[in-house]
Design a protein around this motif. Sequence first.
Motif, PDB file in Angstrom:
ATOM      1  N   LEU A 146       0.860  -1.193   0.000  1.00  0.00           N
ATOM      2  CA  LEU A 146       0.000   0.000   0.000  1.00  0.00           C
ATOM      3  C   LEU A 146       0.889   1.233   0.000  1.00  0.00           C
ATOM      4  O   LEU A 146       1.735   1.384   0.904  1.00  0.00           O
ATOM      5  CB  LEU A 146      -0.897  -0.012   1.242  1.00  0.00           C
ATOM      6  N   VAL A 147       0.716   2.078  -0.999  1.00  0.00           N
ATOM      7  CA  VAL A 147       1.513   3.293  -1.101  1.00  0.00           C
ATOM      8  C   VAL A 147       0.604   4.464  -1.433  1.00  0.00           C
ATOM      9  O   VAL A 147      -0.551   4.289  -1.816  1.00  0.00           O
ATOM     10  CB  VAL A 147       2.616   3.171  -2.174  1.00  0.00           C
TER      11      VAL A 147
ATOM     12  N   ASP B  69       4.299   7.812  -4.961  1.00  0.00           N
ATOM     13  CA  ASP B  69       5.326   6.943  -4.399  1.00  0.00           C
ATOM     14  C   ASP B  69       5.861   5.964  -5.444  1.00  0.00           C
ATOM     15  O   ASP B  69       5.337   5.865  -6.565  1.00  0.00           O
ATOM     16  CB  ASP B  69       4.778   6.163  -3.205  1.00  0.00           C
ATOM     17  N   SER B  70       6.885   5.213  -5.032  1.00  0.00           N
ATOM     18  CA  SER B  70       7.493   4.200  -5.890  1.00  0.00           C
ATOM     19  C   SER B  70       7.454   2.837  -5.217  1.00  0.00           C
ATOM     20  O   SER B  70       7.416   2.739  -3.986  1.00  0.00           O
ATOM     21  CB  SER B  70       8.954   4.561  -6.194  1.00  0.00           C
ATOM     22  N   LEU B  71       7.454   1.807  -6.045  1.00  0.00           N
ATOM     23  CA  LEU B  71       7.557   0.426  -5.581  1.00  0.00           C
ATOM     24  C   LEU B  71       8.382  -0.348  -6.603  1.00  0.00           C
ATOM     25  O   LEU B  71       8.362  -0.017  -7.789  1.00  0.00           O
ATOM     26  CB  LEU B  71       6.180  -0.238  -5.492  1.00  0.00           C
ATOM     27  N   ARG B  72       9.067  -1.379  -6.131  1.00  0.00           N
ATOM     28  CA  ARG B  72       9.733  -2.278  -7.052  1.00  0.00           C
ATOM     29  C   ARG B  72       9.222  -3.692  -6.815  1.00  0.00           C
ATOM     30  O   ARG B  72       9.354  -4.229  -5.713  1.00  0.00           O
ATOM     31  CB  ARG B  72      11.254  -2.255  -6.884  1.00  0.00           C
ATOM     32  N   LEU B  73       8.643  -4.251  -7.843  1.00  0.00           N
ATOM     33  CA  LEU B  73       8.194  -5.631  -7.792  1.00  0.00           C
ATOM     34  C   LEU B  73       9.303  -6.537  -8.290  1.00  0.00           C
ATOM     35  O   LEU B  73      10.051  -6.176  -9.196  1.00  0.00           O
ATOM     36  CB  LEU B  73       6.954  -5.830  -8.655  1.00  0.00           C
ATOM     37  N   SER B  74       9.380  -7.715  -7.684  1.00  0.00           N
ATOM     38  CA  SER B  74      10.343  -8.728  -8.098  1.00  0.00           C
ATOM     39  C   SER B  74       9.593 -10.006  -8.436  1.00  0.00           C
ATOM     40  O   SER B  74       8.532 -10.282  -7.869  1.00  0.00           O
ATOM     41  CB  SER B  74      11.351  -9.015  -6.980  1.00  0.00           C
ATOM     42  N   CYS B  75      10.172 -10.779  -9.333  1.00  0.00           N
ATOM     43  CA  CYS B  75       9.594 -12.070  -9.680  1.00  0.00           C
ATOM     44  C   CYS B  75      10.738 -13.053  -9.873  1.00  0.00           C
ATOM     45  O   CYS B  75      11.540 -12.889 -10.813  1.00  0.00           O
ATOM     46  CB  CYS B  75       8.752 -11.968 -10.939  1.00  0.00           C
ATOM     47  N   ALA B  76      10.816 -14.020  -8.983  1.00  0.00           N
ATOM     48  CA  ALA B  76      11.878 -15.019  -9.047  1.00  0.00           C
ATOM     49  C   ALA B  76      11.380 -16.253  -9.794  1.00  0.00           C
ATOM     50  O   ALA B  76      10.264 -16.723  -9.554  1.00  0.00           O
ATOM     51  CB  ALA B  76      12.310 -15.402  -7.643  1.00  0.00           C
ATOM     52  N   ALA B  77      12.224 -16.762 -10.680  1.00  0.00           N
ATOM     53  CA  ALA B  77      11.850 -17.914 -11.505  1.00  0.00           C
ATOM     54  C   ALA B  77      12.705 -19.125 -11.170  1.00  0.00           C
ATOM     55  O   ALA B  77      13.904 -18.990 -10.919  1.00  0.00           O
ATOM     56  CB  ALA B  77      12.017 -17.566 -12.982  1.00  0.00           C
ATOM     57  N   SER B  78      12.083 -20.283 -11.187  1.00  0.00           N
ATOM     58  CA  SER B  78      12.792 -21.528 -10.909  1.00  0.00           C
ATOM     59  C   SER B  78      13.032 -22.284 -12.201  1.00  0.00           C
ATOM     60  O   SER B  78      12.254 -23.164 -12.565  1.00  0.00           O
ATOM     61  CB  SER B  78      11.984 -22.401  -9.950  1.00  0.00           C
ATOM     62  N   THR B  79      14.095 -21.914 -12.882  1.00  0.00           N
ATOM     63  CA  THR B  79      14.463 -22.590 -14.113  1.00  0.00           C
ATOM     64  C   THR B  79      15.941 -22.373 -14.375  1.00  0.00           C
ATOM     65  O   THR B  79      16.478 -21.315 -14.042  1.00  0.00           O
ATOM     66  CB  THR B  79      13.652 -22.074 -15.317  1.00  0.00           C
TER      67      THR B  79
ATOM     68  N   ASN C 157       7.388   4.021 -10.642  1.00  0.00           N
ATOM     69  CA  ASN C 157       7.535   5.361 -10.077  1.00  0.00           C
ATOM     70  C   ASN C 157       6.291   6.182 -10.331  1.00  0.00           C
ATOM     71  O   ASN C 157       5.500   5.882 -11.228  1.00  0.00           O
ATOM     72  CB  ASN C 157       8.746   6.056 -10.706  1.00  0.00           C
ATOM     73  N   ASN C 158       6.136   7.222  -9.524  1.00  0.00           N
ATOM     74  CA  ASN C 158       5.013   8.140  -9.693  1.00  0.00           C
ATOM     75  C   ASN C 158       3.689   7.371  -9.800  1.00  0.00           C
ATOM     76  O   ASN C 158       2.894   7.589 -10.720  1.00  0.00           O
ATOM     77  CB  ASN C 158       5.217   9.022 -10.929  1.00  0.00           C
ATOM     78  N   LEU C 159       3.468   6.513  -8.846  1.00  0.00           N
ATOM     79  CA  LEU C 159       2.281   5.666  -8.882  1.00  0.00           C
ATOM     80  C   LEU C 159       1.005   6.486  -8.742  1.00  0.00           C
ATOM     81  O   LEU C 159       0.975   7.522  -8.048  1.00  0.00           O
ATOM     82  CB  LEU C 159       2.350   4.611  -7.786  1.00  0.00           C
ATOM     83  N   ARG C 160      -0.029   5.997  -9.404  1.00  0.00           N
ATOM     84  CA  ARG C 160      -1.331   6.659  -9.425  1.00  0.00           C
ATOM     85  C   ARG C 160      -2.395   5.707  -8.886  1.00  0.00           C
ATOM     86  O   ARG C 160      -2.217   4.479  -8.946  1.00  0.00           O
ATOM     87  CB  ARG C 160      -1.685   7.042 -10.858  1.00  0.00           C
ATOM     88  N   PRO C 161      -3.511   6.220  -8.403  1.00  0.00           N
ATOM     89  CA  PRO C 161      -4.577   5.334  -7.925  1.00  0.00           C
ATOM     90  C   PRO C 161      -5.018   4.328  -8.985  1.00  0.00           C
ATOM     91  O   PRO C 161      -5.364   3.182  -8.644  1.00  0.00           O
ATOM     92  CB  PRO C 161      -5.698   6.314  -7.567  1.00  0.00           C
TER      93      PRO C 161
ATOM     94  N   SER D   4       3.654 -19.618 -18.389  1.00  0.00           N
ATOM     95  CA  SER D   4       3.778 -19.741 -16.933  1.00  0.00           C
ATOM     96  C   SER D   4       3.437 -18.420 -16.263  1.00  0.00           C
ATOM     97  O   SER D   4       3.822 -17.358 -16.765  1.00  0.00           O
ATOM     98  CB  SER D   4       5.208 -20.144 -16.553  1.00  0.00           C
ATOM     99  N   TRP D   5       2.741 -18.532 -15.125  1.00  0.00           N
ATOM    100  CA  TRP D   5       2.283 -17.347 -14.410  1.00  0.00           C
ATOM    101  C   TRP D   5       2.548 -17.490 -12.919  1.00  0.00           C
ATOM    102  O   TRP D   5       2.493 -18.590 -12.363  1.00  0.00           O
ATOM    103  CB  TRP D   5       0.777 -17.152 -14.616  1.00  0.00           C
ATOM    104  N   GLY D   6       2.807 -16.339 -12.278  1.00  0.00           N
ATOM    105  CA  GLY D   6       2.917 -16.325 -10.834  1.00  0.00           C
ATOM    106  C   GLY D   6       1.548 -16.158 -10.190  1.00  0.00           C
ATOM    107  O   GLY D   6       0.535 -16.048 -10.877  1.00  0.00           O
ATOM    108  N   GLN D   7       1.560 -16.135  -8.867  1.00  0.00           N
ATOM    109  CA  GLN D   7       0.303 -16.020  -8.110  1.00  0.00           C
ATOM    110  C   GLN D   7      -0.187 -14.588  -7.964  1.00  0.00           C
ATOM    111  O   GLN D   7      -1.341 -14.365  -7.605  1.00  0.00           O
ATOM    112  CB  GLN D   7       0.494 -16.630  -6.714  1.00  0.00           C
ATOM    113  N   GLY D   8       0.679 -13.631  -8.222  1.00  0.00           N
ATOM    114  CA  GLY D   8       0.289 -12.238  -8.158  1.00  0.00           C
ATOM    115  C   GLY D   8       0.645 -11.567  -6.847  1.00  0.00           C
ATOM    116  O   GLY D   8       0.764 -12.219  -5.800  1.00  0.00           O
ATOM    117  N   THR D   9       0.819 -10.258  -6.907  1.00  0.00           N
ATOM    118  CA  THR D   9       1.073  -9.451  -5.711  1.00  0.00           C
ATOM    119  C   THR D   9       0.227  -8.185  -5.807  1.00  0.00           C
ATOM    120  O   THR D   9       0.132  -7.567  -6.864  1.00  0.00           O
ATOM    121  CB  THR D   9       2.576  -9.127  -5.573  1.00  0.00           C
ATOM    122  N   GLN D  10      -0.390  -7.827  -4.680  1.00  0.00           N
ATOM    123  CA  GLN D  10      -1.317  -6.693  -4.677  1.00  0.00           C
ATOM    124  C   GLN D  10      -0.556  -5.379  -4.559  1.00  0.00           C
ATOM    125  O   GLN D  10       0.307  -5.227  -3.681  1.00  0.00           O
ATOM    126  CB  GLN D  10      -2.298  -6.823  -3.506  1.00  0.00           C
ATOM    127  N   VAL D  11      -0.915  -4.446  -5.413  1.00  0.00           N
ATOM    128  CA  VAL D  11      -0.416  -3.078  -5.334  1.00  0.00           C
ATOM    129  C   VAL D  11      -1.621  -2.168  -5.163  1.00  0.00           C
ATOM    130  O   VAL D  11      -2.538  -2.181  -5.983  1.00  0.00           O
ATOM    131  CB  VAL D  11       0.373  -2.681  -6.591  1.00  0.00           C
TER     132      VAL D  11
END
Length: 126
Positions: free
Chosen positions: A11-12, A16-26, A84-88, A115-122
């Motif tokens: 929640l920002v 504000d800024s956020l950095r999302l990461s996604c790690a892959a197992s391959t 960066n410069n996140l908006r509603p 292939s897809w991840g489970q997602g992360t809420q922003v």
Amino acid sequence: QVQLAESGGGLVQPGDSLRLSCAASTQSFRSYSLGWFRQAPGKERDFVAAIKRYGGSTFYADSVKGRFTISRDNARNTVYLQMNNLRPEDTAVYYCAAGQGLITSTMHSGAAYGSWGQGTQVTVSS
């Protein structure tokens, strides 16, 4: 298939800024093109950004150009989305996706990724 795990959401406030990461197992991470998509409540999943295999070209939705940056670290098997410069209106669940054999014209299409991840809420709110 590749196992993908997103992290970094939260929640920002607007601007504000956020950095999302996604790690892959391959072991063949370099050969995958990677994408970020998002889905807001009651809406369809939308393309956000993508990066071609081997750290090639990047692609962005018009709504995030100039604010978001996708990058990959092949040594860490991780793809990032710097926001960066996140908006509603950026509020959504963000998903990372991986695919092989993608061409430029399919990088924005969710159907091209296997292939897809489970997602992360922003959530962007004041």
